[in-house]
Design an enzyme around this catalytic site. Structure first.
Site, PDB file in Angstrom:
ATOM      1  N   ASP A  32     -82.225 -31.373 -57.515  1.00  0.00           N
ATOM      2  CA  ASP A  32     -81.734 -32.155 -56.368  1.00  0.00           C
ATOM      3  C   ASP A  32     -82.530 -31.798 -55.117  1.00  0.00           C
ATOM      4  OD1 ASP A  32     -80.207 -33.925 -54.913  1.00  0.00           O
ATOM      5  OD2 ASP A  32     -78.298 -32.889 -55.219  1.00  0.00           O
ATOM      6  N   GLY A  33     -82.473 -32.711 -54.157  1.00  0.00           N
ATOM      7  CA  GLY A  33     -83.089 -32.473 -52.848  1.00  0.00           C
ATOM      8  C   GLY A  33     -82.166 -31.662 -51.953  1.00  0.00           C
ATOM      9  N   ALA A  34     -82.587 -31.474 -50.715  1.00  0.00           N
ATOM     10  CA  ALA A  34     -81.762 -30.763 -49.728  1.00  0.00           C
ATOM     11  C   ALA A  34     -82.178 -31.234 -48.341  1.00  0.00           C
ATOM     12  CB  ALA A  34     -81.946 -29.259 -49.855  1.00  0.00           C
ATOM     13  N   GLY A  74     -76.602 -37.276 -47.175  1.00  0.00           N
ATOM     14  CA  GLY A  74     -76.428 -38.533 -47.916  1.00  0.00           C
ATOM     15  C   GLY A  74     -74.981 -38.731 -48.360  1.00  0.00           C
ATOM     16  N   LYS A  77     -76.774 -29.508 -47.586  1.00  0.00           N
ATOM     17  CA  LYS A  77     -76.879 -30.768 -48.308  1.00  0.00           C
ATOM     18  C   LYS A  77     -75.750 -31.690 -47.836  1.00  0.00           C
ATOM     19  CE  LYS A  77     -77.596 -30.937 -52.687  1.00  0.00           C
ATOM     20  NZ  LYS A  77     -78.440 -32.123 -52.424  1.00  0.00           N
ATOM     21  N   GLY A  78     -75.882 -32.954 -48.195  1.00  0.00           N
ATOM     22  CA  GLY A  78     -74.775 -33.871 -47.937  1.00  0.00           C
ATOM     23  C   GLY A  78     -74.997 -34.838 -46.799  1.00  0.00           C
ATOM     24  N   GLU A  93     -72.227 -33.005 -55.780  1.00  0.00           N
ATOM     25  CA  GLU A  93     -73.440 -32.178 -55.939  1.00  0.00           C
ATOM     26  C   GLU A  93     -73.060 -30.710 -56.107  1.00  0.00           C
ATOM     27  OE1 GLU A  93     -76.626 -34.885 -53.407  1.00  0.00           O
ATOM     28  OE2 GLU A  93     -75.487 -33.361 -52.348  1.00  0.00           O
TER      29      GLU A  93
HETATM   30  C1  5RP Z   1     -77.222 -36.112 -50.538  1.00  0.00           C
HETATM   31  C2  5RP Z   1     -78.056 -34.899 -50.412  1.00  0.00           C
HETATM   32  C3  5RP Z   1     -79.537 -35.054 -50.547  1.00  0.00           C
HETATM   33  O1  5RP Z   1     -79.985 -34.259 -51.579  1.00  0.00           O
HETATM   34  C4  5RP Z   1     -80.170 -34.622 -49.270  1.00  0.00           C
HETATM   35  O2  5RP Z   1     -79.603 -35.406 -48.237  1.00  0.00           O
HETATM   36  C5  5RP Z   1     -81.691 -34.801 -49.310  1.00  0.00           C
HETATM   37  O3  5RP Z   1     -81.983 -36.150 -49.377  1.00  0.00           O
HETATM   38  P1  5RP Z   1     -83.481 -36.691 -49.366  1.00  0.00           P
HETATM   39  O4  5RP Z   1     -84.118 -36.236 -50.623  1.00  0.00           O
HETATM   40  O5  5RP Z   1     -83.304 -38.194 -49.296  1.00  0.00           O
HETATM   41  O6  5RP Z   1     -84.143 -36.151 -48.134  1.00  0.00           O
HETATM   42  O7  5RP Z   1     -77.591 -33.798 -50.227  1.00  0.00           O
HETATM   43  O8  5RP Z   1     -75.871 -35.822 -50.345  1.00  0.00           O
END
Ligand code: 5RP
Length: 246
Positions: free
Chosen positions: A98-100, A114, A111-112, A120
């Site tokens: 996953d991203g962050a 999004g 995170k979060g 997550e």
């Molecule tokens: C969603 C998250 C995403 O992993 C975080 O916002 C990173 O998003 P991106 O890869 O679009 O920069 O936590 O809840």
């Protein structure tokens, strides 16, 4: 903590999205046939989901079970034909990717932004290995210090009361707590909850203590600080890929 640097062989004028894709593809190298894989959410994680689907189609990966961390990722994975399940059926996840939004030097995360932080945290917290993939704009010396928010998922009931209590908790750090709004209406998470974003002028101090304080507040469901959960960090920058293990 160990780290390795892998210079990119491609030109250095990569866009931010291309950097995210580099990090995602590198992370998918950790996925092996037969694994239960946590599928993250966001613009970086979606490249990892697409890559897993591509390797499945090519027969280079087999018998993968994906555990999506949001309805958006669920839809992407279904559209790409990745077999899916959930934590009820697969309570132990082999690997999550996953991203962050922020990563500190100890691999603690925010995170979060999004909005998918609860699912997550459930999936990634149940994972034997959690690989975080970011471009280098996400690296920070302290969480909550980038001028962007630390998200907190709250129940809709009297959410302004909870918002005010959250602001009070971090008054000394100059906290402004704001209910998240999207397209002029209150943003609703996949779980039917709201998000309060904490904007901090100063460092919130001890992160574990801050986490405890937030979680003790009635009305709070979960917060977006992921402390001690990530096991590997992959950072894509213009000059290469950095892989760091905790
Ligand atoms: C969603 C998250 C995403 O992993 C975080 O916002 C990173 O998003 P991106 O890869 O679009 O920069 O936590 O809840």
């Amino acid at each position: 903590m160990g780290s390795a640097f892998d210079p990119l062989v491609t030109p250095s004028n990569l866009t931010q999205d291309e950097l995210k894709k580099r990090a995602a593809y590198k992370a998918v190298e950790y996925v092996k046939s037969g694994m239960v894989v946590g599928l993250g959410t966001g613009s970086t994680a979606k490249h990892a989901v697409a890559r897993i689907a591509e390797l499945l189609r090519q027969g280079k990966l087999q018998n993968i079970i994906g555990i999506p961390t949001s309805t958006t990722t669920h839809e992407q994975a279904v559209s790409l034909g990745i077999p899916l399940s959930d934590l009820d059926s697969h309570p132990v996840v082999d690997l999550s990717i996953d991203g962050a939004d922020e990563v500190d030097p100890s691999l603690n995360l925010v995170k979060g932004r999004g909005g998918s932080l609860l699912r997550e945290k459930m999936v990634e917290g149940a994972s034997k290995k959690f690989v975080v993939i970011v471009d280098d704009s996400k690296l920070v010396p302290h969480l909550g210090g980038s001028g962007l928010a630390v998200p907190v998922e709250v129940v809709p009931f009297c959410c302004d009361f909870t918002r005010g209590k959250l602001e009070e908790l971090f008054r000394e750090a100059g906290c402004k707590a704001k209910l998240r709004v999207k397209e002029e209406t209150v943003a609703v998470t996949d779980n039917g909850n709201y998000v309060v974003d904490l904007y901090l002028e100063r460092d919130m101090g001890d992160l574990e203590a801050a986490s405890e304080k937030i979680l003790r507040l009635p009305g709070v469901v979960e917060h977006g600080m992921f402390l001690g959960i990530a096991t590997t960090l992959i950072v894509a920058g213009k000059s290469g890929l950095l892989v760091q293990n905790r």
